[in-house]
Design an enzyme around this catalytic site. Structure first.
Site, PDB file in Angstrom:
ATOM      1  N   GLN A   1       6.825  -4.791  28.117  1.00 15.31           N
ATOM      2  CA  GLN A   1       7.007  -5.421  28.806  1.00 15.31           C
ATOM      3  C   GLN A   1       8.142  -6.343  28.553  1.00 15.31           C
ATOM      4  O   GLN A   1       8.188  -7.734  29.202  1.00 15.31           O
ATOM      5  CB  GLN A   1       5.339  -6.450  28.934  1.00 15.31           C
TER       6      GLN A   1
ATOM      7  N   TYR B   1      -4.127 -26.545  30.216  1.00 19.27           N
ATOM      8  CA  TYR B   1      -5.396 -25.014  31.412  1.00 19.27           C
ATOM      9  C   TYR B   1      -5.382 -24.122  30.962  1.00 19.27           C
ATOM     10  O   TYR B   1      -6.078 -23.047  31.899  1.00 19.27           O
ATOM     11  CB  TYR B   1      -3.980 -24.472  32.685  1.00 19.27           C
TER      12      TYR B   1
ATOM     13  N   HIS C   1       3.167  -9.673  27.072  1.00 23.63           N
ATOM     14  CA  HIS C   1       3.235 -11.176  27.425  1.00 23.63           C
ATOM     15  C   HIS C   1       4.453 -12.515  27.027  1.00 23.63           C
ATOM     16  O   HIS C   1       4.295 -12.953  26.521  1.00 23.63           O
ATOM     17  CB  HIS C   1       2.075 -11.803  26.673  1.00 23.63           C
TER      18      HIS C   1
ATOM     19  N   TYR D   1      -9.892  -6.577  27.693  1.00 25.13           N
ATOM     20  CA  TYR D   1     -10.198  -4.886  28.143  1.00 25.13           C
ATOM     21  C   TYR D   1     -10.307  -4.401  27.624  1.00 25.13           C
ATOM     22  O   TYR D   1     -10.752  -3.717  28.477  1.00 25.13           O
ATOM     23  CB  TYR D   1      -8.467  -4.858  28.006  1.00 25.13           C
TER      24      TYR D   1
ATOM     25  N   GLU E   1      -5.110 -16.696  37.462  1.00 27.34           N
ATOM     26  CA  GLU E   1      -5.041 -17.704  38.249  1.00 27.34           C
ATOM     27  C   GLU E   1      -4.013 -18.293  38.957  1.00 27.34           C
ATOM     28  O   GLU E   1      -2.595 -17.559  38.909  1.00 27.34           O
ATOM     29  CB  GLU E   1      -5.418 -18.982  36.955  1.00 27.34           C
TER      30      GLU E   1
END
Length: 532
Positions: free
Chosen positions: A245, A411, A307, A422, A401
């Site tokens: 990623q 949050y 991430h 997962y 979200e």
């Protein structure tokens, strides 16, 4: 030659040992996940702990059983054969050791193939990994104990276990095609602007009509207004860590671009062993960025390639918002203000800290942090009409979200989420938690949200004021409407699903067109205009 009843008996004993290994492994992984929450000061009552453990036996244990049996079955066949060769000696030790080694190999293979760094969260730490391996060893030892040590039974083991192997490898899958639905004619048409883009991630419009497109492997491409490539990749970019990623992320023009020609971009820097989300700026020249300087780097370094966050947006006061991720294996750090992991930061144009950031002056927090408790924020936009900052973030298996971001707010990740891991395991027992902000809208199952844009153009009046959010999993764009008071959000509809492509970014063009970037090694830039 073993009898049918003998094979059946051995099969039952094998399944008992398998069941014990799976149940113990499930219970252990739950306790380690809950212990990680407790390390942050979260209280978990005994009844809630029991409830979470039982829930994981329903949702996690089946997934774990599939992973466990892949290694457990051949390991026990091998242990029986070796023990038989040794004359029946050391079967218990061989079965236990083989089971532990098989699970370790299975975990390493899954971790190397899965997109996330660590498939089972409990194994992030060596103590959790050892505990899971001990559960597997106990299952192997139990299988040897149940079978005893007689020579006749030893002879039957390989044949009976081979029968189990054949039985468990055969499965049927019935695919039922959904009924064909009548399709209405969409009020738009989609035109191809550019093709053969390498995992395009972000798009920015230059005042003269040209466009900048980031490509995750590390290229900043310049396109003409009609999509022709003018520069395949601007020179002057710093070295980008591109893996999984990670890579080159967002691009944004300076609020004073026509005067200073400054371009800001986010990217992953470092290596697999030590990497960061970084932010740099440079001056746009004809074929390069000049005077490039790094102005912010997430601290501390982390391992892995997942991430990173990386989205950018400007606030009206010309401060810059940069979203970040939790690094996947570091999720508890999203609650730690001593680092930037799992936060959103706010910076001045030169990378310095605005004086009115919420944690300025606190010795227990990094002053760049604007909000925290985030998992992986890959969409952020400022709503000029209602003067609010809106972001979405990826949940795990569900729990995506949408939030209105307030300075200093928590949050919730990973203390509170509506999503499962997962593997089906509970990340936390809590969907809401005191002191944390609950989302306005949550998607379960996950849609994997990506780019985000407020539609304020004139070409599609029916979308005025709505949010358009790319979806990687659903291969569409979700149209979402926020209430004026910011307390409610409604998912109105999916758009552009007929493309059947993962949508990485959504942008509103100068004339009110909608631009889409598709996430692919041969990605495309698309322009959506009203149907004629």
């Amino acid at each position: 030659m073993p009898t049918r009843s003998g094979r059946f008996a051995i099969s039952i004993k094998f399944l008992i040992a398998l069941l014990v290994g799976v149940l113990l492994g499930s219970v252990v992984q739950t306790q380690f996940n809950l212990a990680a929450l407790q390390s942050m000061g979260i209280e978990i009552p005994t009844l809630l702990r029991l409830e979470t453990t039982l829930q994981d036996l329903i949702t996690f244990a089946p997934v774990y059983a599939a992973l466990f049996i892949v290694g457990f079955l051949p390991s026990q066949i091998a242990a029986v054969l070796i023990s038989r060769w040794l004359g029946g000696m050391f079967q218990a030790l061989l079965s236990a050791g083989a089971a532990a080694i098989a699970l370790l190999v299975s975990l390493k293979i899954v971790d190397s193939l899965a997109p996330m760094p660590t498939f089972i969260a409990a194994t992030r730490e060596i103590s959790g990994l050892i505990a899971m391996l001990l559960c597997a060893a106990l299952a192997g030892w139990l299988f040897a104990l149940l079978n005893g040590h007689s020579r006749n039974i030893h002879r039957s083991h390989p044949h009976a276990l081979t029968s189990i192997a054949l039985w468990t490898s055969v499965s049927g899958l019935i695919v039922i095609s959904p009924p064909i639905q009548a399709q209405s004619v969409p009020p738009y048409k989609v035109n191809i602007v550019a093709e053969n883009l390498a995992y395009p991630w972000s798009l920015a419009f230059l005042p003269d009509g040209r466009m900048l497109v980031t490509e995750r492997p590390g290229h900043l491409r310049v396109l003409s207004a009609d999509g022709n490539t003018l520069v395949e990749s601007l020179g002057g970019l710093p070295k980008v860590y591109a893996s999984g990623q990670s890579g080159l992320f967002d691009v944004a023009l300076s609020p004073q671009f026509e005067d200073d020609q400054q371009v800001y971009f986010s990217y992953a820097c470092g290596s697999e062993e030590a990497n960061h989300t970084c932010l740099a700026r440079g001056t746009l020249a004809e074929t390069s960025l000049e005077n490039v300087v790094e102005i912010f780097r997430v601290q501390p370094a982390k391992q892995g390639n997942a991430h990173f966050g990386g989205r950018l947006t400007w606030l009206p006061d010309e401060t810059l918002i940069l979203t970040l991720g939790d690094g996947f294996d570091y999720r508890e750090q999203a609650q730690n203000l001593h680092n930037h992991i799992g936060s959103i930061v706010r910076l001045n144009r030169d990378g310095s800290v605005p004086d009115d950031n919420p944690f300025v002056g606190r010795s227990d927090a990094h002053p760049e942090i604007y909000s925290y408790g985030h998992r992986n924020v890959q969409g952020v936009v400022y709503d000029e009409k209602n003067r609010r900052l809106v972001a979405h973030e990826h949940g795990p298996r569900g729990g995506d979200e949408i939030n209105i971001i307030e300075a200093g707010a928590n949050y919730g990740w990973p203390i509170a989420t509506g999503g499962l891991d997962y593997t089906g395991a509970r990340v936390t027992p809590f969907k809401e938690y005191p002191g944390t902000v609950s989302p306005l809208l949550e998607w379960t199952p996950s849609i994997a949200p990506s780019g985000i844009a407020f539609y304020s153009g004139e070409l599609f009046p029916q979308w005025q004021g709505d949010i358009l959010i790319g979806s990687l999993v659903n291969k569409e764009v979700r149209r979402v409407r926020l209430s004026n008071n910011g307390r409610q959000a409604s998912d109105i509809e999916g758009l552009f699903g007929e493309l059947d492509e993962r949508i990485r970014d959504v942008r509103i063009g100068p004339e009110g067109e909608v631009y889409l970037l598709t996430d692919s090694p041969e990605g495309r830039l698309l322009r959506v205009v009203p149907a004629e």
